[in-house]
Design a protein around this motif. Structure first.
Motif, PDB file in Angstrom:
ATOM      1  N   GLU A  58       0.839  -1.197   0.053  1.00  0.00           N
ATOM      2  CA  GLU A  58      -0.069  -0.022  -0.152  1.00  0.00           C
ATOM      3  C   GLU A  58       0.746   1.399  -0.267  1.00  0.00           C
ATOM      4  O   GLU A  58       0.529   2.205  -0.714  1.00  0.00           O
ATOM      5  CB  GLU A  58      -0.866  -0.160   1.190  1.00  0.00           C
ATOM      6  CG  GLU A  58      -1.918  -1.127   1.119  1.00  0.00           C
ATOM      7  CD  GLU A  58      -2.839  -1.098   2.455  1.00  0.00           C
ATOM      8  OE1 GLU A  58      -3.012  -0.117   2.761  1.00  0.00           O
ATOM      9  OE2 GLU A  58      -3.427  -1.960   2.563  1.00  0.00           O
ATOM     10  N   ASP A  62       1.285   4.513  -2.848  1.00  0.00           N
ATOM     11  CA  ASP A  62       1.398   6.095  -2.707  1.00  0.00           C
ATOM     12  C   ASP A  62       3.002   6.739  -3.205  1.00  0.00           C
ATOM     13  O   ASP A  62       2.727   7.746  -3.814  1.00  0.00           O
ATOM     14  CB  ASP A  62       1.472   6.115  -1.080  1.00  0.00           C
ATOM     15  CG  ASP A  62       0.338   5.994  -0.574  1.00  0.00           C
ATOM     16  OD1 ASP A  62      -0.924   5.937  -1.062  1.00  0.00           O
ATOM     17  OD2 ASP A  62       0.060   5.568   0.692  1.00  0.00           O
ATOM     18  N   ASP A 107     -11.357   4.135  -1.253  1.00  0.00           N
ATOM     19  CA  ASP A 107     -11.786   5.362  -1.917  1.00  0.00           C
ATOM     20  C   ASP A 107     -10.666   6.230  -2.799  1.00  0.00           C
ATOM     21  O   ASP A 107     -10.835   6.537  -3.795  1.00  0.00           O
ATOM     22  CB  ASP A 107     -12.037   6.489  -0.922  1.00  0.00           C
ATOM     23  CG  ASP A 107     -13.363   6.240  -0.338  1.00  0.00           C
ATOM     24  OD1 ASP A 107     -14.319   5.668  -0.765  1.00  0.00           O
ATOM     25  OD2 ASP A 107     -13.577   6.687   1.070  1.00  0.00           O
ATOM     26  N   ARG A 108      -9.323   5.616  -2.347  1.00  0.00           N
ATOM     27  CA  ARG A 108      -8.181   6.525  -2.890  1.00  0.00           C
ATOM     28  C   ARG A 108      -8.107   5.673  -4.327  1.00  0.00           C
ATOM     29  O   ARG A 108      -7.628   6.310  -5.462  1.00  0.00           O
ATOM     30  CB  ARG A 108      -6.868   6.472  -2.415  1.00  0.00           C
ATOM     31  CG  ARG A 108      -6.621   4.872  -1.986  1.00  0.00           C
ATOM     32  CD  ARG A 108      -5.177   4.907  -1.313  1.00  0.00           C
ATOM     33  NE  ARG A 108      -4.720   3.551  -1.138  1.00  0.00           N
ATOM     34  CZ  ARG A 108      -3.357   3.388  -0.678  1.00  0.00           C
ATOM     35  NH1 ARG A 108      -2.620   4.396  -0.349  1.00  0.00           N
ATOM     36  NH2 ARG A 108      -3.000   2.040  -0.625  1.00  0.00           N
ATOM     37  N   ASP A 111     -10.616   7.618  -6.453  1.00  0.00           N
ATOM     38  CA  ASP A 111      -9.995   9.051  -6.757  1.00  0.00           C
ATOM     39  C   ASP A 111      -9.075   9.143  -7.601  1.00  0.00           C
ATOM     40  O   ASP A 111      -8.912   9.990  -8.245  1.00  0.00           O
ATOM     41  CB  ASP A 111      -9.764   9.614  -5.198  1.00  0.00           C
ATOM     42  CG  ASP A 111     -10.976   9.470  -4.045  1.00  0.00           C
ATOM     43  OD1 ASP A 111     -12.075   9.812  -4.610  1.00  0.00           O
ATOM     44  OD2 ASP A 111     -10.662   9.919  -2.925  1.00  0.00           O
ATOM     45  N   GLN A 112      -8.141   8.225  -7.587  1.00  0.00           N
ATOM     46  CA  GLN A 112      -6.832   8.234  -8.479  1.00  0.00           C
ATOM     47  C   GLN A 112      -7.167   7.442  -9.831  1.00  0.00           C
ATOM     48  O   GLN A 112      -6.274   7.370 -10.707  1.00  0.00           O
ATOM     49  CB  GLN A 112      -5.694   7.896  -7.723  1.00  0.00           C
ATOM     50  CG  GLN A 112      -5.571   8.610  -6.443  1.00  0.00           C
ATOM     51  CD  GLN A 112      -4.237   7.923  -5.800  1.00  0.00           C
ATOM     52  OE1 GLN A 112      -3.451   6.830  -6.298  1.00  0.00           O
ATOM     53  NE2 GLN A 112      -3.893   8.293  -4.496  1.00  0.00           N
TER      54      GLN A 112
END
Length: 302
Positions: A58, A62, A107-108, A111-112
Motif C-alpha cells: 500500500e 503512494d 476511496d483512493r 479517486d486516483q
C-alpha cells in the motif's frame, strides 16, 4: 535516542535522494521477496510476514503516485508457489481475496482512477480468489489514471510457451501464415499483457535474480534491475528512491552510449563520403561527356 537519530538520518537521506531523482520510470515491476524470512527473524508465523508485506504494498502505491509512475506490476503469486505447503497457500489465497476486495472498494483507488488487473493463469486459483479478481477488475475497468497489475499464478516461461502454442495453432488452422507472425501476434496471446513495457524491476530480500518475471516485457525492453537486501515488509521509501535513481543513471548511460554510437557513425559516413568524392574527382576527366540533349534536359530541369 538511537531510534530518533536513525529516523533523522533516514529522513535526511530521503530528501537528498528526492532532489537527485528527476522524473520516474513509467512502469515499475516488483518481486516482493522475504515475507517469510522477515517473520522467522521476528519469531512470528509466516502469515504475519505476508500481512506486514501487504502494508508495504500500500505504501509503494503512494510512492508511485507521488513520483508520477504510471504502472505498477506486483509479483503476488507465482506458479512455483503452488508447490508450497497447503496451509501457506490457503493463507495467501485468503490474503489475496481480502486485499483485492479491499483495494476495489478503497476511496483512493477510485479517486486516483486506478485500474486493477490480474495477469497470469488465474483459472488455476481457487474460485473465491477468481471472484475477487473479477470484482476488482469490474469495479475499476473504466479507469485510466494508474495501472495496477497483480501477477497471480504467473510464470514467464509458461506464458511464452502458451503464446507460442497459440501461434502454432493459428498457423495449423490456416488463420495465420508463418511468414506473417510478428510481435503483435505474440503479445496478443500473452496473459492480459501490461499496458507498456517494463522500465524498472525491483527485487527485495537479497537474491539477485528476476525469477521468470515478465521476460517479454522486461528483458525485451532491457529494463533496469535493482536488487536490495531488505525483506519486503522492511522496504522503505529510501530503498524505492534508490531504485528509481538506479533506473535514471542507467537511462543516462544508455543515452550517452547511443549518442557516442551516432557520432561515430556520422564520422565514419563523413570519411566515406570524402573518400568517394576524392575518387570521383580523380576519374572525372576520364568519364565521357554527356550527350548535348541530356545536358540540355538537365539544364532545363534546374
Amino acid at each position: 535516542m538511537r531510534d530518533w537519530l536513525r529516523s533523522a538520518l533516514n529522513a535526511g537521506y530521503e530528501r537528498v535522494l528526492r532532489r537527485e531523482v528527476d522524473g520516474a520510470p513509467a512502469h515499475v515491476a516488483v518481486i516482493q521477496d522475504g515475507n517469510r524470512r522477515y517473520a522467522r527473524q521476528r519469531g512470528e508465523d509466516a502469515t504475519q510476514g505476508y500481512q506486514s508485506g501487504a502494508q508495504t504494498t500500500e505504501q509503494v502505491l503512494d510512492w508511485c503516485a507521488e513520483l508520477g509512475v504510471e504502472e505498477l506490476t506486483l509479483y503476488a503469486f507465482s506458479t512455483e508457489n503452488f508447490e508450497r505447503p497447503e496451509e501457506q497457500q490457503q493463507h495467501l489465497f485468503d490474503l489475496l481475496e481480502e486485499k483485492l476486495t479491499e483495494f476495489a472498494d478503497a476511496d483512493r483507488v477510485h479517486d486516483q482512477r486506478v485500474r486493477i488487473r490480474a495477469i497470469g493463469d488465474t483459472d488455476r486459483l481457487p474460485e473465491r480468489v477468481q471472484d475477487a479478481v473479477e470484482y476488482a477488475e469490474s469495479r475499476t475497468a473504466g479507469y485510466d489514471g494508474f495501472a495496477l497489475n497483480v501477477a497471480l499464478a504467473y510464470g514467464g516461461r509458461a506464458e511464452l510457451l502458451g503464446a507460442a502454442r497459440g501461434v502454432a495453432e493459428a498457423v495449423a488452422d490456416g488463420d495465420l501464415a508463418p511468414g506473417d507472425v510478428d510481435l503483435e501476434d505474440i503479445e496478443s496471446r500473452l496473459h492480459t499483457s501490461p499496458v507498456q513495457d517494463v522500465d524498472l524491476i525491483i527485487r527485495t530480500g537479497g537474491d539477485e535474480r528476476t525469477s521468470n518475471f515478465l521476460p517479454w516485457h522486461a528483458n525485451g525492453s532491457e529494463a533496469a534491475v535493482f536488487f536490495c537486501t531488505p525483506y519486503w515488509p522492511e522496504f522503505s521509501k529510501v530503498d524505492f528512491l534508490r531504485a528509481v535513481r538506479t533506473y535514471e543513471s542507467r537511462e543516462a548511460s544508455w543515452r550517452r552510449t547511443r549518442a557516442e554510437r551516432a557520432l561515430a557513425l556520422v564520422r565514419a559516413l563523413g570519411t566515406e563520403v570524402s573518400e568517394a568524392r576524392r575518387v570521383l574527382d580523380r576519374f572525372k576527366s576520364t568519364l565521357p561527356e554527356p550527350p548535348e540533349d541530356v545536358e540540355a534536359e538537365g539544364q532545363s530541369a534546374d
